[in-house]
Design a protein around this motif. Structure first.
Motif, PDB file in Angstrom:
ATOM      1  N   ARG A 184       0.831  -1.207   0.000  1.00 26.21           N
ATOM      2  CA  ARG A 184       0.000   0.000   0.000  1.00 26.21           C
ATOM      3  C   ARG A 184       0.867   1.258   0.000  1.00 26.21           C
ATOM      4  N   SER A 185       1.946   1.250   0.768  1.00 30.18           N
ATOM      5  CA  SER A 185       2.846   2.412   0.789  1.00 30.18           C
ATOM      6  C   SER A 185       3.417   2.671  -0.595  1.00 30.18           C
ATOM      7  N   ARG A 186       3.812   1.625  -1.267  1.00 33.21           N
ATOM      8  CA  ARG A 186       4.347   1.763  -2.626  1.00 33.21           C
ATOM      9  C   ARG A 186       3.278   2.305  -3.566  1.00 33.21           C
ATOM     10  N   ASN A 187       2.077   1.743  -3.497  1.00 38.27           N
ATOM     11  CA  ASN A 187       0.994   2.173  -4.391  1.00 38.27           C
ATOM     12  C   ASN A 187       0.617   3.634  -4.156  1.00 38.27           C
ATOM     13  N   LEU A 188       0.747   4.106  -2.925  1.00 38.02           N
ATOM     14  CA  LEU A 188       0.450   5.508  -2.612  1.00 38.02           C
ATOM     15  C   LEU A 188       1.620   6.442  -2.907  1.00 38.02           C
ATOM     16  N   GLY A 189       2.768   5.863  -3.228  1.00 38.35           N
ATOM     17  CA  GLY A 189       3.942   6.676  -3.537  1.00 38.35           C
ATOM     18  C   GLY A 189       4.765   7.069  -2.327  1.00 38.35           C
ATOM     19  N   PHE A 190       4.515   6.438  -1.160  1.00 37.20           N
ATOM     20  CA  PHE A 190       5.268   6.770   0.050  1.00 37.20           C
ATOM     21  C   PHE A 190       6.659   6.155   0.068  1.00 37.20           C
ATOM     22  N   MET A 191       6.866   5.060  -0.626  1.00 34.77           N
ATOM     23  CA  MET A 191       8.170   4.413  -0.630  1.00 34.77           C
ATOM     24  C   MET A 191       9.071   5.143  -1.614  1.00 34.77           C
ATOM     25  N   GLY A 192      10.167   5.647  -1.133  1.00 33.60           N
ATOM     26  CA  GLY A 192      11.110   6.336  -2.004  1.00 33.60           C
ATOM     27  C   GLY A 192      10.631   7.689  -2.486  1.00 33.60           C
ATOM     28  N   MET A 193       9.855   8.372  -1.665  1.00 32.86           N
ATOM     29  CA  MET A 193       9.332   9.671  -2.090  1.00 32.86           C
ATOM     30  C   MET A 193      10.432  10.638  -2.499  1.00 32.86           C
ATOM     31  N   THR A 194      11.549  10.622  -1.796  1.00 36.34           N
ATOM     32  CA  THR A 194      12.608  11.593  -2.083  1.00 36.34           C
ATOM     33  C   THR A 194      13.661  11.054  -3.053  1.00 36.34           C
ATOM     34  N   ALA A 195      13.503   9.813  -3.483  1.00 35.99           N
ATOM     35  CA  ALA A 195      14.450   9.229  -4.444  1.00 35.99           C
ATOM     36  C   ALA A 195      14.145   9.753  -5.842  1.00 35.99           C
ATOM     37  N   PRO A 196      15.156   9.842  -6.696  1.00 36.47           N
ATOM     38  CA  PRO A 196      14.949  10.334  -8.058  1.00 36.47           C
ATOM     39  C   PRO A 196      13.979   9.443  -8.847  1.00 36.47           C
ATOM     40  N   ALA A 197      13.238  10.061  -9.734  1.00 32.45           N
ATOM     41  CA  ALA A 197      12.243   9.335 -10.533  1.00 32.45           C
ATOM     42  C   ALA A 197      12.879   8.265 -11.413  1.00 32.45           C
ATOM     43  N   HIS A 198      14.098   8.505 -11.925  1.00 34.61           N
ATOM     44  CA  HIS A 198      14.707   7.518 -12.820  1.00 34.61           C
ATOM     45  C   HIS A 198      15.060   6.218 -12.092  1.00 34.61           C
ATOM     46  N   LEU A 199      15.043   6.241 -10.757  1.00 34.11           N
ATOM     47  CA  LEU A 199      15.275   5.024  -9.980  1.00 34.11           C
ATOM     48  C   LEU A 199      13.965   4.456  -9.419  1.00 34.11           C
ATOM     49  N   GLY A 200      12.848   5.072  -9.756  1.00 40.42           N
ATOM     50  CA  GLY A 200      11.553   4.583  -9.303  1.00 40.42           C
ATOM     51  C   GLY A 200      10.918   5.399  -8.199  1.00 40.42           C
ATOM     52  N   GLY A 201      11.618   6.413  -7.706  1.00 34.15           N
ATOM     53  CA  GLY A 201      11.086   7.264  -6.645  1.00 34.15           C
ATOM     54  C   GLY A 201      10.184   8.356  -7.190  1.00 34.15           C
ATOM     55  N   ALA A 202       9.678   9.172  -6.294  1.00 34.90           N
ATOM     56  CA  ALA A 202       8.789  10.258  -6.691  1.00 34.90           C
ATOM     57  C   ALA A 202       9.541  11.569  -6.923  1.00 34.90           C
ATOM     58  N   LEU A 239      16.566   6.500   6.516  1.00 28.15           N
ATOM     59  CA  LEU A 239      17.883   5.958   6.849  1.00 28.15           C
ATOM     60  C   LEU A 239      18.486   5.151   5.707  1.00 28.15           C
ATOM     61  N   ILE A 240      17.740   4.215   5.202  1.00 26.44           N
ATOM     62  CA  ILE A 240      18.304   3.284   4.225  1.00 26.44           C
ATOM     63  C   ILE A 240      18.406   3.914   2.840  1.00 26.44           C
ATOM     64  N   LEU A 241      17.278   4.392   2.313  1.00 26.27           N
ATOM     65  CA  LEU A 241      17.316   4.972   0.967  1.00 26.27           C
ATOM     66  C   LEU A 241      18.225   6.188   0.886  1.00 26.27           C
ATOM     67  N   SER A 242      18.105   7.080   1.864  1.00 24.08           N
ATOM     68  CA  SER A 242      18.929   8.294   1.797  1.00 24.08           C
ATOM     69  C   SER A 242      20.413   7.970   1.934  1.00 24.08           C
ATOM     70  N   GLY A 243      20.738   6.955   2.738  1.00 28.29           N
ATOM     71  CA  GLY A 243      22.139   6.545   2.874  1.00 28.29           C
ATOM     72  C   GLY A 243      22.710   6.023   1.571  1.00 28.29           C
ATOM     73  N   ILE A 244      21.919   5.223   0.865  1.00 27.51           N
ATOM     74  CA  ILE A 244      22.372   4.696  -0.428  1.00 27.51           C
ATOM     75  C   ILE A 244      22.464   5.818  -1.454  1.00 27.51           C
ATOM     76  N   LEU A 245      21.507   6.740  -1.424  1.00 23.41           N
ATOM     77  CA  LEU A 245      21.565   7.870  -2.353  1.00 23.41           C
ATOM     78  C   LEU A 245      22.784   8.746  -2.093  1.00 23.41           C
ATOM     79  N   LYS A 246      23.095   8.933  -0.821  1.00 24.10           N
ATOM     80  CA  LYS A 246      24.205   9.823  -0.461  1.00 24.10           C
ATOM     81  C   LYS A 246      25.567   9.158  -0.667  1.00 24.10           C
ATOM     82  N   ASP A 247      25.701   7.915  -0.215  1.00 24.95           N
ATOM     83  CA  ASP A 247      27.018   7.282  -0.173  1.00 24.95           C
ATOM     84  C   ASP A 247      27.222   6.133  -1.159  1.00 24.95           C
TER      85      ASP A 247
END
Length: 94
Positions: A14-32, A63-71
């Protein structure tokens, strides 16, 4: 135990379908590609329903997504982020 796993899987689906998962991740990686203000408002809606689910969602995104995006290097980002954003991989779990 089975009910607990089903609840978690349902929550992440449900979180994924609502767009809550990876909201701050770039769109080209599947985020919003959302900014943190929108992400904060979304978290406020989740916490109104269930604080425990907010914690799970926050750990996954902040924690997890932002860490991978940053580092993470580009290869790591392309390999890991789409599955994390889709909710098929939860944090360090497979």
């Amino acid at each position: 135990m089975r009910r607990s796993v089903a609840v978690r899987q349902g929550f992440f689906r449900r979180s994924r379908n609502l767009g809550f998962m990876g909201m701050t991740a770039p769109a080209h990686l599947g985020g919003a590609g959302a900014e943190y203000v929108s992400y904060t408002f979304a978290l406020m809606e989740v916490v109104a329903a269930d604080g425990a689910l907010l914690t799970i969602n926050w750990i996954q995104n902040s924690l997890i997504l932002s860490g991978i995006l940053k580092d993470g290097n580009p290869a790591q980002q392309e390999r890991l982020l789409p599955r994390l954003i889709a909710g098929t991989t939860i944090g360090p779990l497979r």
